[in-house]
Scaffold this motif. Structure first.
Motif, PDB file in Angstrom:
ATOM      1  N   THR A  82      -2.572  34.131  -4.993  1.00  0.00           N
ATOM      2  CA  THR A  82      -2.229  34.106  -3.571  1.00  0.00           C
ATOM      3  C   THR A  82      -3.249  33.371  -2.713  1.00  0.00           C
ATOM      4  O   THR A  82      -3.110  33.364  -1.491  1.00  0.00           O
ATOM      5  N   LEU A 123       1.124  39.796   2.645  1.00  0.00           N
ATOM      6  CA  LEU A 123       0.046  38.835   2.422  1.00  0.00           C
ATOM      7  C   LEU A 123      -0.690  38.569   3.734  1.00  0.00           C
ATOM      8  O   LEU A 123      -0.097  38.116   4.717  1.00  0.00           O
ATOM      9  N   ILE A 359       7.851  31.389  -3.339  1.00  0.00           N
ATOM     10  CA  ILE A 359       7.135  32.541  -3.886  1.00  0.00           C
ATOM     11  C   ILE A 359       8.136  33.316  -4.735  1.00  0.00           C
ATOM     12  O   ILE A 359       9.187  33.734  -4.250  1.00  0.00           O
ATOM     13  N   SER A 417      -1.324  26.548  -5.213  1.00  0.00           N
ATOM     14  CA  SER A 417      -1.652  27.948  -5.480  1.00  0.00           C
ATOM     15  C   SER A 417      -2.960  28.037  -6.252  1.00  0.00           C
ATOM     16  O   SER A 417      -3.376  27.086  -6.911  1.00  0.00           O
TER      17      SER A 417
END
Length: 463
Positions: A82, A123, A359, A417
């Motif tokens: 993340t 997040l 995602i 990522s």
């Protein structure tokens, strides 16, 4: 008086170089700040009106700070999925408000991508800003807009429960021996698909191959393909039925768990003849929901005791892929392999984030499901953005309005990522600038002290 102007010019230089030193100091202080964009000081000459006399009216200098938001720092790899960076132009959309599942309007923009899930699965980066994205619907589609912030939601990676994927295709690879003798049930005329068939066990098939599919609850269901050599060359009487038969309910003339009956036909070269084969054997099998009513004639549904949802799957005997499948050569009858898609029930084991911004939740049964798509916000003039606390920027009249784009399209960068963008500060450049500014500041102070000495001489003339 020119001496006063000289002194004032020196003062303006001291102020300008003090401001420049503050900029350099801020740059150096943030050399390790994620995605920090260095600032630069531009000096501009101040001009006063000049008279026609020989005296000069000094104006001095002023300093203006310019943001270099367009500049990009190096992308450094990390071990956290993340952790996100943008390779190219653009910003992440973030909000200081935690509003999972609800539209967000208080949006800022940042390149600080050190996101991690909080205790609720949202997040959020170290500055307390929550990542925003477009939700992916159950069909895999997203509703996007370049300017509608109400379509954004706080990205949550723990709201997805376990899932099972029902099968849509099963495949059988095998061979039927072309010289197999015609069964007595066929030659004697006793075989009948509805009353004296292979599914009931009354007739022994020449080949009986089983395959499995996943149902809507992730369970495995077994079906059989039973075949009898026909009296007609290159033809095989075929029944496809559930095992056990009690797992389905059928409408006449289907019996004993049958979901399709007909004839498989092969070409003289041993390949499946899809044009001559009974269409029901090659088309998709539509099994109605267990809770539904009695199936119409010639169709089947899951038995009420199974509690399953409606399901459609195709048995690939070679008509779909064109490779492998069932053949008829003068070699022993044997099944080589069976494969099926779908999966049993699985829990979320992790996430992955692709360069195009998707995602996806990864389940421990091998299934990957897209849950959000991250937009990349671009501006006509990113250097005109207003910097705010926490490494975020807000639009101004100089920057122009934002445009939310798919990563990699329309000038927007792609998502990286397990990466973080480093500061764009170059220490060698900053230290060089610091030396130059310090020298300029010292020289400016000499202007003032020299002008002061000259004024002192003028004052002493009166004595």
């Amino acid at each position: 008086m020119s001496i006063n102007n000289a002194m004032l010019a020196g003062v303006s230089s001291l102020i300008a170089n003090s401001s420049a030193m503050a900029v350099v100091s801020d740059n150096i202080a943030n050399v390790n700040t994620t995605a920090f964009k260095r600032n630069r000081t531009d000096f501009t000459r101040l001009v006063n009106p000049q008279s026609k006399s020989s005296t000069y009216n000094a104006g001095g200098v002023t300093a203006q700070t310019r943001q270099l938001v367009r500049s990009q720092g190096n992308l450094n790899s990390t071990s956290t999925v993340t952790d996100l960076a943008i390779s190219g132009q653009g910003f992440f959309a973030v909000s200081p408000l935690q509003t999972p599942g609800a539209a967000v309007t208080n949006v800022a923009f940042t390149r600080v991508g050190s996101f991690a899930a909080n205790d609720e699965g949202n997040l959020v980066n170290q500055a307390g800003y929550f990542l925003q994205g477009w939700r992916v619907d159950p069909t895999g589609n997203t509703t996007t807009s370049p300017s509608d912030l109400s379509l954004l939601e706080t990205v949550n990676i723990s709201s997805i429960s376990g899932t099972a994927t029902p099968s849509t295709t099963a495949k059988i690879n095998g061979n039927l021996k072309s010289t197999t003798p015609v069964s007595t049930a066929v030659s004697g005329g006793t075989y009948n698909a509805a009353t004296n068939n292979m599914a009931s066990g009354a007739v022994t098939p020449d080949a009986n191959w089983s395959f499995q599919i996943y149902d809507s609850l992730g369970g495995l269901r077994t079906f059989n393909v039973a075949m009898l050599k026909s009296a007609t060359a290159n033809q095989w009487i075929t029944e496809i039925y559930a095992s056990p038969a009690s797992s389905v309910t059928t409408g006449a003339p289907l019996v004993n768990g049958q979901i399709a009956t007909g004839t498989l036909v092969f070409t003289p070269s041993g390949r499946l003849d899809t044009a001559a084969t009974t269409p029901a054997l090659l088309a998709g099998f539509n099994l109605g929901a267990a809770a539904g009513g009695a199936p119409p004639a010639g169709t089947a549904k899951w038995a009420a005791s199974t509690g399953l949802a409606a399901q459609t799957f195709t048995l690939d005997l070679g008509q779909i892929s064109g490779e492998g499948g069932v053949s008829q050569f003068d070699s022993p009858t044997a099944i080589t392999s069976t494969t099926t898609d779908g999966s049993l029930f699985g829990d979320v084991s992790g996430v992955e984030i692709t360069k195009d911004g998707f995602i996806s939740a990864i389940f421990n049964n091998g299934v990957t499901k897209k849950i959000f798509k991250l937009p990349v916000a671009t501006f006509v003039n990113p250097d005109g953005l207003l910097a705010d606390r926490g490494g975020v920027y807000r639009p101004t009249s100089d920057s122009g309005q934002f445009s939310l784009k798919d990563p990699g399209l329309g000038g927007a960068g792609v998502i990286a990522s397990s990466s973080l963008e480093s500061s764009s500060v170059d220490l060698a450049q900053e230290f060089s600038s610091m030396i130059i500014i310090q020298r300029a500041y010292s020289a400016s102070s000499k202007i003032i002290t020299t002008a002061d000495d000259m004024l002192d001489e003028v004052i002493r003339m009166k004595r």
